[in-house]
Structures are given as structure tokens and as C-alpha cells.
Design a protein around this motif. Sequence first.
Motif, PDB file in Angstrom:
ATOM      1  N   LEU A 123      -2.654  -1.192 -12.452  1.00 36.59           N
ATOM      2  CA  LEU A 123      -3.749  -0.558 -12.274  1.00 36.59           C
ATOM      3  C   LEU A 123      -4.754  -0.952 -13.489  1.00 36.59           C
TER       4      LEU A 123
ATOM      5  N   ARG B  79      -4.351  -3.574  -8.730  1.00 35.62           N
ATOM      6  CA  ARG B  79      -4.517  -2.287  -7.989  1.00 35.62           C
ATOM      7  C   ARG B  79      -5.671  -1.625  -7.990  1.00 35.62           C
ATOM      8  N   GLU B  80      -6.233  -1.140  -6.892  1.00 36.80           N
ATOM      9  CA  GLU B  80      -7.326  -0.159  -7.192  1.00 36.80           C
ATOM     10  C   GLU B  80      -7.101   1.113  -6.919  1.00 36.80           C
ATOM     11  N   HIS B  81      -5.712   1.529  -6.484  1.00 36.53           N
ATOM     12  CA  HIS B  81      -5.342   2.910  -6.332  1.00 36.53           C
ATOM     13  C   HIS B  81      -4.104   3.099  -6.577  1.00 36.53           C
ATOM     14  N   PRO B  82      -3.366   4.525  -6.788  1.00 34.09           N
ATOM     15  CA  PRO B  82      -2.298   4.867  -6.978  1.00 34.09           C
ATOM     16  C   PRO B  82      -1.308   4.501  -5.544  1.00 34.09           C
TER      17      PRO B  82
ATOM     18  N   ARG C 159       1.428   8.873  -5.048  1.00 38.23           N
ATOM     19  CA  ARG C 159       0.995   9.803  -4.306  1.00 38.23           C
ATOM     20  C   ARG C 159       1.978  10.122  -3.169  1.00 38.23           C
TER      21      ARG C 159
ATOM     22  N   ASP D 129       0.828  -1.227  -0.032  1.00 38.22           N
ATOM     23  CA  ASP D 129      -0.009   0.038   0.094  1.00 38.22           C
ATOM     24  C   ASP D 129       0.812   1.229   0.042  1.00 38.22           C
TER      25      ASP D 129
ATOM     26  N   THR E  38       3.137   0.567 -11.269  1.00 35.24           N
ATOM     27  CA  THR E  38       1.590   1.068 -10.847  1.00 35.24           C
ATOM     28  C   THR E  38       0.736   0.988 -11.885  1.00 35.24           C
TER      29      THR E  38
ATOM     30  N   GLU F 171       0.492   8.057 -10.895  1.00 35.01           N
ATOM     31  CA  GLU F 171       0.289   6.890 -10.460  1.00 35.01           C
ATOM     32  C   GLU F 171       0.948   6.984  -8.936  1.00 35.01           C
TER      33      GLU F 171
ATOM     34  N   ASP G 110       0.962   4.899  -2.791  1.00 31.65           N
ATOM     35  CA  ASP G 110       1.452   6.001  -1.848  1.00 31.65           C
ATOM     36  C   ASP G 110       2.812   5.798  -1.684  1.00 31.65           C
TER      37      ASP G 110
END
Length: 244
Positions: free
Chosen positions: A127, A132-135, A172, A105, A123, A170, A137
Motif C-alpha cells: 500500500l 495495492r490500492e486496498h487492504p 479484511r 485480491d 500488504t 491491512e 481480503d
Amino acid sequence: MSEQARREELAASLAEVRGRLDRACRAAGRSPAEVELLAVTKNFPASDVVKLSELGLSSFAENREQEARNKVAEYAGLRPDGSARWHMVGQLQRNKARSVVRWADVVESVDSDRLAEALARATANALDAGDREHPLDVLVQVNLDEAVGRGGAPPAEVPRLAEMITRTSELRLRGVMAVAPLGGDPDMAFATLSEIAERVRVDHPEAVDVSAGMSGDLESAVAHGSTRVRVGTALLGGRRLISP
């Protein structure tokens, strides 16, 4: 050691670490809610992660990609309803980016443009593939002592690397991470990190995380603004329970 005995041992260690955190926060005039406890579970089995999650922890960290990949999968099998959040805190080679973005994560050890670029590409692919569902971190790891082989970007390079990360969709940027120099003064090191973190936040207000402090120096890190301490030995013990 029986499963029950290990659970009791972990519960006692967790209570002690939380007590240290509470006292450190009070001494710094901060709320304990401001500091996340990240359990570093390297060299310990997924069954320990399950026990710690049942004791209320939800954030876990690993240093080596292969061990982490296997452990995350095993944990998911042991506790399919679990909501663990996994952090990569060890040095990461670019050729591991494709694998790490499938389970991590957060990657706290981004210390170069090339690694950031590799993670962004991996990433994007994850995606697109639905892995993956999110960028992703990420934190910029800062080298506070210029020691070769310990990882981290030189302090002067951190603002530029942070800016580069924010130009990708991609990744954060969440903040900075550092390890206190071996044998050095942790207060001086974490004071320096605090200044670097503040400079990053001026340009990137969302980058509020400061990952600093471990078993031996968490009090100093909290005093200098750490928002996340990475605790292994004080929580899980010093012995290895699984092969590296």
C-alpha cells in the motif's frame, strides 16, 4: 486444438457447471445469485482465462504463487481492459507474502497467525509503495479432517485466528474456506464448516463468505450454505495445458 474449438469447449463446460449450480441452488431453496463461481485455472494458460472472462466469468483462482504471478501479468497484457479478480487458494508460505499481495485480491488459505502477520506486513508495504490500492481480503482456511499437509487451521482455532485478523487494518476478514476430506462424507464436512462459519459471523458479521465445494462435491457444499464454489476440472478439463 484451435482457439475457436477451445472457446466452444469452455463455453459448453461453463454452461454445464452453471446448470449444476442452478439445480443445486433450487434443491436447497436458494437463489443462484447467492453462489459465486470461482474458476480454478492452475496449470492452464492465460488464454483460457481470457476466454472465460469473455464468457462472463470474472473470478479466477490459483494454487501456486509463481504460476499465478506470471499468469496475472500475461492476462493483463492480453486483456488490458479486463476486470478479473484473483484468488489465492493454495497453501502459502510466509516468504511468498510479499509477492502474492501484489497480484491477489483475495487469499483464501490463511491458516496461522504467522501467515496472517506476514500478509499484513506485506500488504502495508504494498500500500505504501503504491502496488495495492486496498487492504487484502482474506478467508480463514479450516482443516476439516486433521490431515497433515493439507493446510487449514483446526476448527477450535478458527475463532481466535479470525479475531486476530480483524485487529489488523491491512487485512479484511471475509469468511472461511475448506476442502472436503479425501474419501470422506462431504455432507458431514460441509455441515461442520457451516457451523464454524456461523460462529465466526456472530462475532464478525462482515465475514459472510463460505468458500466450499469443487467439481465433485459442489452440490453438497451449496446445500450447506456455500457462497463460493471453486471449480477447475469440470470447467477446464483434466489435462494440463502448461507446465507446472
